[in-house]
Design an enzyme around this catalytic site. Structure first.
Site, PDB file in Angstrom:
ATOM      1  CE1 TYR A   1      -4.235   1.624  -0.204  1.00 26.11           C
ATOM      2  CE2 TYR A   1      -2.776   3.280   1.231  1.00 26.11           C
ATOM      3  CZ  TYR A   1      -3.844   3.011   0.473  1.00 26.11           C
ATOM      4  OH  TYR A   1      -4.940   4.023   0.180  1.00 26.11           O
TER       5      TYR A   1
ATOM      6  CG  ASP B   1       7.778  -5.613  -3.265  1.00 25.40           C
ATOM      7  OD1 ASP B   1       8.280  -6.788  -2.600  1.00 25.40           O
ATOM      8  OD2 ASP B   1       7.554  -4.499  -2.251  1.00 25.40           O
TER       9      ASP B   1
ATOM     10  N   GLY C   1      10.112  -9.549  -9.120  1.00 24.17           N
ATOM     11  CA  GLY C   1      11.400  -9.787  -9.037  1.00 24.17           C
ATOM     12  C   GLY C   1      12.112  -9.903  -7.685  1.00 24.17           C
ATOM     13  CG  ASP C   2      15.932 -11.700  -5.443  1.00 26.67           C
ATOM     14  OD1 ASP C   2      16.472 -10.609  -4.878  1.00 26.67           O
ATOM     15  OD2 ASP C   2      16.418 -12.894  -4.864  1.00 26.67           O
ATOM     16  CG  PHE C   3      15.537  -5.618  -4.510  1.00 32.20           C
ATOM     17  CD1 PHE C   3      16.324  -6.209  -3.351  1.00 32.20           C
ATOM     18  CD2 PHE C   3      14.569  -4.715  -4.136  1.00 32.20           C
ATOM     19  CE1 PHE C   3      15.816  -5.966  -2.316  1.00 32.20           C
ATOM     20  CE2 PHE C   3      14.224  -4.522  -2.830  1.00 32.20           C
ATOM     21  CZ  PHE C   3      14.888  -5.161  -1.752  1.00 32.20           C
TER      22      PHE C   3
ATOM     23  CG  HIS D   1      14.692   0.503   7.270  1.00 31.17           C
ATOM     24  ND1 HIS D   1      13.886   1.329   7.966  1.00 31.17           N
ATOM     25  CD2 HIS D   1      13.925  -0.491   6.364  1.00 31.17           C
ATOM     26  CE1 HIS D   1      12.795   0.700   7.624  1.00 31.17           C
ATOM     27  NE2 HIS D   1      12.920  -0.403   6.639  1.00 31.17           N
TER      28      HIS D   1
ATOM     29  CG  ASN E   1      10.562  -2.023  14.360  1.00 27.97           C
ATOM     30  OD1 ASN E   1      10.293  -3.261  15.013  1.00 27.97           O
ATOM     31  ND2 ASN E   1      10.159  -1.755  13.402  1.00 27.97           N
TER      32      ASN E   1
HETATM   33  C1  LIG Z   1       9.965  -2.140   4.486  1.00 35.01           C
HETATM   34  S1  LIG Z   1       9.024  -2.440   2.956  1.00 35.01           S
HETATM   35  C2  LIG Z   1       9.230  -0.940   2.154  1.00 35.01           C
HETATM   36  C3  LIG Z   1       7.882  -0.995   1.173  1.00 35.01           C
HETATM   37  C4  LIG Z   1       7.784   0.432   0.760  1.00 35.01           C
HETATM   38  N1  LIG Z   1       8.621   1.088   0.029  1.00 35.01           N
HETATM   39  C5  LIG Z   1       7.423   1.457   1.873  1.00 35.01           C
HETATM   40  O1  LIG Z   1       8.254   2.695   2.013  1.00 35.01           O
HETATM   41  O2  LIG Z   1       6.613   1.231   2.457  1.00 35.01           O
HETATM   42  C6  LIG Z   1      10.548  -3.409   2.211  1.00 35.01           C
HETATM   43  C7  LIG Z   1      10.013  -3.720   0.815  1.00 35.01           C
HETATM   44  O3  LIG Z   1      10.870  -4.500   0.144  1.00 35.01           O
HETATM   45  C8  LIG Z   1      10.361  -5.641  -0.538  1.00 35.01           C
HETATM   46  N2  LIG Z   1      11.598  -6.722  -0.845  1.00 35.01           N
HETATM   47  C9  LIG Z   1      12.159  -7.347   0.050  1.00 35.01           C
HETATM   48  N3  LIG Z   1      12.912  -8.118  -0.335  1.00 35.01           N
HETATM   49  C10 LIG Z   1      12.951  -7.952  -1.638  1.00 35.01           C
HETATM   50  C11 LIG Z   1      13.799  -8.317  -2.860  1.00 35.01           C
HETATM   51  N4  LIG Z   1      14.807  -9.399  -2.632  1.00 35.01           N
HETATM   52  N5  LIG Z   1      13.190  -8.048  -3.869  1.00 35.01           N
HETATM   53  C12 LIG Z   1      12.458  -7.034  -4.185  1.00 35.01           C
HETATM   54  N6  LIG Z   1      11.705  -6.376  -3.153  1.00 35.01           N
HETATM   55  C13 LIG Z   1      11.980  -6.937  -2.004  1.00 35.01           C
HETATM   56  C14 LIG Z   1       9.430  -6.286   0.487  1.00 35.01           C
HETATM   57  O4  LIG Z   1       8.445  -7.150  -0.155  1.00 35.01           O
HETATM   58  C15 LIG Z   1       8.819  -4.752   0.927  1.00 35.01           C
HETATM   59  O5  LIG Z   1       7.787  -4.549  -0.084  1.00 35.01           O
END
Ligand SMILES: C[S@@+](CC[C@H](N)C(=O)[O-])C[C@H]1O[C@@H](n2cnc3c(N)ncnc32)[C@H](O)[C@@H]1O
Length: 304
Positions: A147, A169, A194-196, A214, A261
């Site tokens: 969201y 994501d 994908g996996d970034f 973070h 956290n």
């Molecule tokens: C803390 S959330 C931040 C989401 C959003 N940018 C925000 O500010 O609310 C981290 C996001 O990184 C995504 N994520 C984690 N590992 C990932 C990966 N290997 N490849 C792509 N996205 C990833 C998670 O699914 C999540 O949506």
């Protein structure tokens, strides 16, 4: 006039009871107190609230009155009967129909984050997160994350009408986004799964990493930033949105709490400006600048 010792004890009591305040807020949200009072045509007494929510009359009375002390509800007395209604604060952030509704995030904190914090001492002992211990499953940030990213993309395209945004994501998150928040995708906002750390990144002029770095260790941040640098169009940039610690790491308190956290939930941490510079520079970004916004989150920009 109280003595320094009494003042100290009062402060200690405030800290000790801090978790109770969060729980009052979480419980009132979970039970639907604010939605009920928003939908009611007039202020309601606690007995009426208890009947409509299916809750106990004693517990409801206590919860409502505590919400009044927390300025989440206001009360007026009519013919000897206390009647409750939302305050501006709760109407703005705690009523589902409000565009600024924060309830999903609060429920996430109540059901996920709070449980990890119960293991803080152990996380400090061994430096590892407690996600597996609290839930027996790996980390899951699903709905609030989708969201937030989608909402950011909407705001961005509204601010810059000519631009197109790709929300990148994991496949699980993208699938859930398409299912639960189909309105986030439009002709200028698309989701890309994908996996970034491994998969090709979409080419772009600006990469916004909001509350992403973070989550990760320095090593993983370095890998991600280097990949972004390679994918970035010439003249492009990376914009990192995070809560910045003071240079000595001893404040602001909220950012220190966010960093704890990260300790209980992830492999990451909040960082100082110098620590971000040390990540962005070697990844190939130059002219790194940061701006403290005065809000919860700050901005760090690195150019190619
Ligand atoms: C803390 S959330 C931040 C989401 C959003 N940018 C925000 O500010 O609310 C981290 C996001 O990184 C995504 N994520 C984690 N590992 C990932 C990966 N290997 N490849 C792509 N996205 C990833 C998670 O699914 C999540 O949506």
């Amino acid at each position: 006039m109280s003595s320094p010792q009494e003042q100290g004890f009062r402060l200690l009591t405030e800290y000790t009871n801090g978790f109770m305040l969060s729980q009052v807020l979480f419980a009132a949200c979970e039970l639907g107190v604010f939605d009920l009072l928003s939908e009611a045509l007039e202020p309601l007494g606690s007995a009426a609230v208890a009947v409509r929510l299916g809750t106990s009359s004693h517990g409801t009375q206590l919860l409502l009155d505590t919400c009044v002390s927390l300025k989440l509800l206001q009360v007026e007395t009519s013919r000897g009967k206390a009647l409750y209604q939302n305050t501006e604060l709760s109407s703005t952030y705690l009523v589902r129909a409000s565009p600024k509704y924060q309830g999903n995030m609060l429920l996430y904190l109540a059901r996920t984050t709070y449980l990890c914090w119960g293991h803080l001492a152990q996380a400090v002992r061994d430096g590892k997160n407690r996600y597996q211990e609290a839930f027996g499953v790996p980390s899951d940030e699903l709905f609030t994350a989708i969201y937030c990213s989608g909402a950011l993309a909407k705001e961005y395209t509204a601010l810059y009408p000519g631009c197109r945004v790709t929300v990148f994501d994991t496949p699980d998150v993208v699938r859930a986004a398409k299912e639960h928040f189909p309105f986030l995708e439009d002709d200028r906002i698309r989701f890309w799964e994908g996996d970034f750390f491994e998969d090709p990144l979409p080419e772009a002029e600006l990469y916004i990493l909001a509350r992403v770095l973070h989550d990760w260790s320095d090593g993983r941040c370095a890998r991600l930033l280097a990949r972004i640098r390679r994918a970035c169009k010439p003249g492009g940039a990376v914009l990192v949105i995070e809560s910045l610690l003071d240079a000595d790491g001893r404040g602001p308190l909220t950012t220190q709490l966010y960093s704890l956290n990260m300790l209980v939930q992830t492999e990451g941490r909040e960082r100082t400006p110098a620590q971000y510079l040390a990540l962005l520079g070697p990844a190939g970004f130059r002219d790194v600048q940061y701006r403290r916004t005065g809000g919860l989150y700050d901005a760090i920009l690195g150019r190619t």
